[in-house]
Enzyme design. Sequence first.
Site, PDB file in Angstrom:
ATOM      1  N   ARG A   1      92.649 -44.627 -18.417  1.00 44.66           N
ATOM      2  CA  ARG A   1      94.042 -44.906 -18.032  1.00 44.66           C
ATOM      3  C   ARG A   1      94.186 -45.971 -16.959  1.00 44.66           C
ATOM      4  O   ARG A   1      95.305 -46.424 -16.690  1.00 44.66           O
ATOM      5  CB  ARG A   1      94.715 -43.605 -17.572  1.00 44.66           C
ATOM      6  CG  ARG A   1      95.029 -42.643 -18.711  1.00 44.66           C
ATOM      7  CD  ARG A   1      95.579 -41.344 -18.170  1.00 44.66           C
ATOM      8  NE  ARG A   1      94.548 -40.554 -17.511  1.00 44.66           N
ATOM      9  CZ  ARG A   1      94.780 -39.465 -16.766  1.00 44.66           C
ATOM     10  NH1 ARG A   1      96.022 -39.094 -16.552  1.00 44.66           N
ATOM     11  NH2 ARG A   1      93.785 -38.800 -16.229  1.00 44.66           N
TER      12      ARG A   1
ATOM     13  N   TYR B   1      84.943 -24.005 -20.431  1.00 42.10           N
ATOM     14  CA  TYR B   1      86.281 -24.362 -20.921  1.00 42.10           C
ATOM     15  C   TYR B   1      86.803 -23.314 -21.908  1.00 42.10           C
ATOM     16  O   TYR B   1      87.994 -22.976 -21.898  1.00 42.10           O
ATOM     17  CB  TYR B   1      86.246 -25.722 -21.603  1.00 42.10           C
ATOM     18  CG  TYR B   1      86.331 -26.893 -20.660  1.00 42.10           C
ATOM     19  CD1 TYR B   1      87.418 -27.067 -19.813  1.00 42.10           C
ATOM     20  CD2 TYR B   1      85.324 -27.853 -20.634  1.00 42.10           C
ATOM     21  CE1 TYR B   1      87.500 -28.155 -18.954  1.00 42.10           C
ATOM     22  CE2 TYR B   1      85.394 -28.953 -19.788  1.00 42.10           C
ATOM     23  CZ  TYR B   1      86.488 -29.094 -18.945  1.00 42.10           C
ATOM     24  OH  TYR B   1      86.568 -30.168 -18.105  1.00 42.10           O
TER      25      TYR B   1
ATOM     26  N   ARG C   1      84.028 -43.063 -18.271  1.00 44.69           N
ATOM     27  CA  ARG C   1      85.477 -43.227 -18.452  1.00 44.69           C
ATOM     28  C   ARG C   1      85.895 -44.688 -18.370  1.00 44.69           C
ATOM     29  O   ARG C   1      86.995 -44.998 -17.892  1.00 44.69           O
ATOM     30  CB  ARG C   1      86.266 -42.396 -17.432  1.00 44.69           C
ATOM     31  CG  ARG C   1      86.139 -40.897 -17.613  1.00 44.69           C
ATOM     32  CD  ARG C   1      87.025 -40.166 -16.627  1.00 44.69           C
ATOM     33  NE  ARG C   1      86.773 -38.736 -16.644  1.00 44.69           N
ATOM     34  CZ  ARG C   1      87.076 -37.911 -15.635  1.00 44.69           C
ATOM     35  NH1 ARG C   1      87.654 -38.395 -14.548  1.00 44.69           N
ATOM     36  NH2 ARG C   1      86.822 -36.636 -15.711  1.00 44.69           N
TER      37      ARG C   1
END
Length: 341
Positions: free
Chosen positions: A42, A121, A38
Site C-alpha cells: 500500500r 490465525y 511487502r
Amino acid sequence: MEKNGSIVPAEFPELKNETFLRAAQGEQTEYTPVWCMRQAGRYLPEFRETRAAQDFFATCRSPEMCCELTLQPLWRFPLDAAIIFSDILVVPQAITLTRHKLEGKVPLIGFSGAPWTLMSYMIEGGGSNTMAKAKAWLYRHPEASHRLLTLLTDVIVDYLVGQVAAGAQGGTEEGRGLKVAPMLQALQLFESHAGHLGPEQFAEFALPSIRSIAKRVKNKLLEDALPAVPMIIFAKDAHYALEDLAQSGYEVVGLDWTICPQDARQRTGKDITLQGNLDPCALYAPKEKIGELVKKMLEGFGSQRYIANLGHGLYPDICPEHVGAFVDAVHIHSRHLNKCS
C-alpha cells in the site's frame, strides 16, 4: 504459453539477474542483492489504485491482478527479486503468468506461512496482540495441537512444491531426461508469530514443522523431477532459536531488526546466507540517514552470503522515494565494500 485457456509453464525468458540466487546459494556476488518484504504493498500509489477495483481475496484469486501487483515495485526500483503478491492465508494462482511477465528480469519468490503461524490465525480467527487463545491450545490440548500442525505441514509441503511446479520451465536435462529449469525461483517460509512463543514452546511446536517442511519439500522436488530451489526461513522475533534455525535445512535465514548483524554471523556460522534486517521505521529517516544505516548494516553482515532486506515488511505510509534510497544504497555501498575487500 496458453493451453486450453490456461497459462502453462513453458519457454520462460532467460534469467538476466542471478545475483539473488547466487547469494542464496552461497556463491560470490558483485554486489549485495536486495528485495523488501511487502514490496508489493500500500505504500505504492499504483498499488492502492489497482487494489481499489475489488476486495482483497478477489484480487488474490485473479492471476492477472496478482501479476500486476507483483511487478509494480520492479517497475519503480532496481530490486533483485520479486515475491508473488498474495497473503499467507490464501493460495496464489498467478505464478506461471508472473514468471512470463517478469521477462527474466529477476527471480520470483514463492512463499507460505509456517504451521504455527497459520494455526494461530485459525484459532484466533484473526490477528491478536497476545495469541492467547492459540497458545492456550498448546497448553491445554498438546496432542490435538500436534495433529493440527502435522496436517498444516502436509498441506504446506504440497503447496510449496506446487509453486515450484507452476514456475518450472519445461525442458530436458542432458543425460537424465528430467523436466528441469534454471533456478528461477526461491521459497520463503514465514513463521511470523514465532515471537509469541518462548524457547521451549518454539522447540516443541514450531521448529519440528519448520525442519520437516525443508526436508520434505527438497525430497519431493527431487522425486517429481523439479528443480531444486533455495529456501528461506523467516521466524520473526525468534532470536533465541537462531542456531537451530541455521541448522534447520534452509539455505537462508531471514532476520528481524532486533538481532545484531555481527552476533547473527557468529551464531549461524559461515555456511548460511543471512537476510535482513533494517528496521522498517528507518525508512522514515532522511535519505542521507538511510544511506548511513545501510552502510553500517552492510559492514556488520559483510557483502557476501548476504541478502539485504528489512527486518519486517514495508509499512503503508512509507515514502516510495525512501524505498528507492534504501535499494540504491545497498547496491552502491556493497559494490564499494567488495572493491575494498
